[in-house]
Design an enzyme around this catalytic site. Structure first.
Site, mmCIF file in Angstrom:
data_model
loop_
_atom_site.group_PDB
_atom_site.id
_atom_site.type_symbol
_atom_site.label_atom_id
_atom_site.label_comp_id
_atom_site.label_asym_id
_atom_site.label_seq_id
_atom_site.Cartn_x
_atom_site.Cartn_y
_atom_site.Cartn_z
ATOM 1 N N GLU A 89 -0.182 -0.801 5.763
ATOM 2 C CA GLU A 89 0.865 -0.347 6.674
ATOM 3 C C GLU A 89 0.809 1.151 6.910
ATOM 4 O O GLU A 89 1.128 1.637 7.996
ATOM 5 C CB GLU A 89 2.236 -0.733 6.100
ATOM 6 C CG GLU A 89 3.400 -0.514 7.054
ATOM 7 C CD GLU A 89 3.989 0.887 6.979
ATOM 8 O OE1 GLU A 89 4.727 1.276 7.911
ATOM 9 O OE2 GLU A 89 3.707 1.604 5.988
ATOM 10 N N ASP A 119 0.843 -1.202 0.000
ATOM 11 C CA ASP A 119 0.000 0.000 0.000
ATOM 12 C C ASP A 119 0.876 1.250 0.000
ATOM 13 O O ASP A 119 2.070 1.207 0.335
ATOM 14 C CB ASP A 119 -0.946 0.015 1.197
ATOM 15 C CG ASP A 119 -0.208 0.051 2.532
ATOM 16 O OD1 ASP A 119 0.665 -0.814 2.732
ATOM 17 O OD2 ASP A 119 -0.498 0.936 3.366
#
Length: 458
Positions: free
Chosen positions: A161, A99
């Site tokens: 994250e 991400d």
């Protein structure tokens, strides 16, 4: 103890990785085109697309056991994969994330953030450095071994994250999933381009709210100012007690030690922090201990009217939120308690403040004498053709602490493809293709070096 792999094996690995690099760069561009933003308000479909691309690339690298882990409260699934260890060999867990943060104001980008562009030896685009180059470095190392590395490998690549993922606290609840002899967290990089760097410590973090109430409500500054107790002025005086005149933290009980590893020069740090030319830096002593092995206290929120809408009033209430960064080897709760005690002992203009501790997370300090540390030091030095430097991180990576709690016996290593000038979380993020190449080679060499040193240590 035996040394690592011989020069012939290193050369063969270097040749293999060099052959793989054109395809790895193309695959990095493909992955970077996916706007896999985990922040609220963005569509989830790109996260699932990125997840599937990463899983497919692991399979194409020769890894047969590839799956997904879905955690309650988490949108994007975690890619998990495993290659069993050969008999008598250790297992390495490789972690990073697919991400990215939002692009922000696209007008500040020289090129569209999700159309990766190669220019002057670098690849530009959102997420190329943080942390999709590291995703591809993990996949590249596995490709170099055709999916059969000389040690066991567990791959964990998550997709949230950047937004305080529920995964940050998950590992202790399922320690067997993460059981390994060594762990590589590939979410960092070199202190500067061309310098092999191993991150060995992270500061902890704690929040504290401080509040002052002096009157039932705000009062007109003309009628009451001068005698009415202004809560904002009292709060400012309280906050001023946190630092001395040189800018060093003045709270007793907060640990600070000398930093003996590498660090930035003052000039580099001023450039990275974009400090105005005539403004001095805060604090005294070595730069490393100010930003890595010492405390820092920052006012991260302060309630007050904006200067564009001032109000002529004496404030009856004021509040601030403080962020405390903690020495890697001091418990965050202990440091937080020291800050709370200091604040509660202050009496700005005779006023008693209200102090409320918030979240606290410990830092991490790695062992510097295990076979994985020796293997990483050797592999990084070989990949970059230089001496491996040791640095720390001023910010926290909560997952590192969670993984350590889940498997406290595992050696923890942090290295990767980015560098301090990569503009992560900023416009024109970039990864140097040479750094990407060397990080992939370093990870490839590390797996072989660790296998040899593990046997030599037995």
């Amino acid at each position: 103890m035996e040394s690592g792999i011989n020069q012939k094996s290193r050369t063969e690995s270097a040749d293999r990785v060099s052959q793989l690099m054109p395809a790895l760069v193309d695959d990095l561009k493909r992955l970077a085109r996916i706007p896999s933003i985990a922040s609220p308000g963005f569509p989830p479909e790109p996260l699932f697309e990125a997840h599937d691309v990463v899983a497919d690339q692991l399979r194409a690298a020769g890894v047969t056991d590839v799956g997904s882990l879905t955690i309650e409260g988490k949108t994007a699934p975690v890619v998990v994969a495993e290659v069993p260890a050969p008999p008598g060999r250790p297992t390495v867990l490789l972690y990073t994330h697919y991400d990215v943060v939002p692009a922000g104001d696209e007008a500040l980008w020289d090129t569209p953030p999700f159309e990766p562009v190669e220019r002057d030896g670098a690849l530009y685009g959102r997420g190329v450095a943080d942390s999709k180059a590291n995703v591809m470095a993990v996949i590249g190392a596995l490709r170099a071994y055709d999916g059969r590395p000389p040690v066991g490998v567990k791959v964990v690549i998550e997709g949230q994250e950047e937004v305080g993922s529920p995964f940050d606290v998950y590992p202790p609840s399922a320690p067997e999933l993460f059981r390994a002899d060594a762990m590589v967290v590939a979410d960092v990089g070199s202190v500067r381009p061309g310098v092999p760097t191993l991150t060995v410590a992270l500061r902890g973090s704690a929040q504290v709210d401080v509040e002052i109430r002096t009157m039932a409500g705000d009062k007109h500054s003309g009628q009451y100012g001068g005698a009415a107790p202004d809560a904002r002025t009292a709060l400012l005086r309280l906050l001023a007690s946190l630092h001395d005149d040189a800018g060093d933290v003045a709270v007793p009980g907060l640990r600070r030690t000398e930093w003996t590893g590498t660090t930035y020069s003052d000039e580099e740090f001023r450039e990275l922090a974009e400090i105005e030319p005539e403004v001095p830096m805060m604090g005294t002593g070595g730069l490393g201990e100010r930003i890595w092995s010492g405390p820092a206290i920052t006012v991260v929120a302060f309630d007050a009217p904006t200067t564009s809408a001032p109000i002529n009033a004496v404030a009856g209430h004021a509040r601030a939120t403080l962020n405390l960064r903690v020495h890697p080897q001091q418990r965050a709760a202990e440091a937080q308690a020291a800050l709370v005690e200091h604040l509660r002992r202050q009496r700005p203009f005779g006023i008693v403040p209200e102090v409320v501790p918030g979240e606290a997370g410990d830092g991490y300090a790695a062992s510097l004498d295990g076979p994985a540390f020796d293997a990483a030091t050797s592999a990084l030095g070989a990949a970059w053709e230089g001496t491996t430097e040791i640095m720390a991180g001023g910010g926290s990576i909560p997952l590192v602490m969670a993984l350590h709690e889940a498997v406290p016996t595992a050696e923890m290593l942090l290295f990767g493809a980015t560098d301090s000038y990569a503009n992560i979380h900023a416009p024109n993020e970039r990864v140097l293709l040479d750094e990407f190449h060397r990080a992939t080679l370093a990870l490839t060499l590390f797996l072989a070096e660790y296998a040899q040193r593990w046997e030599g240590a037995r």
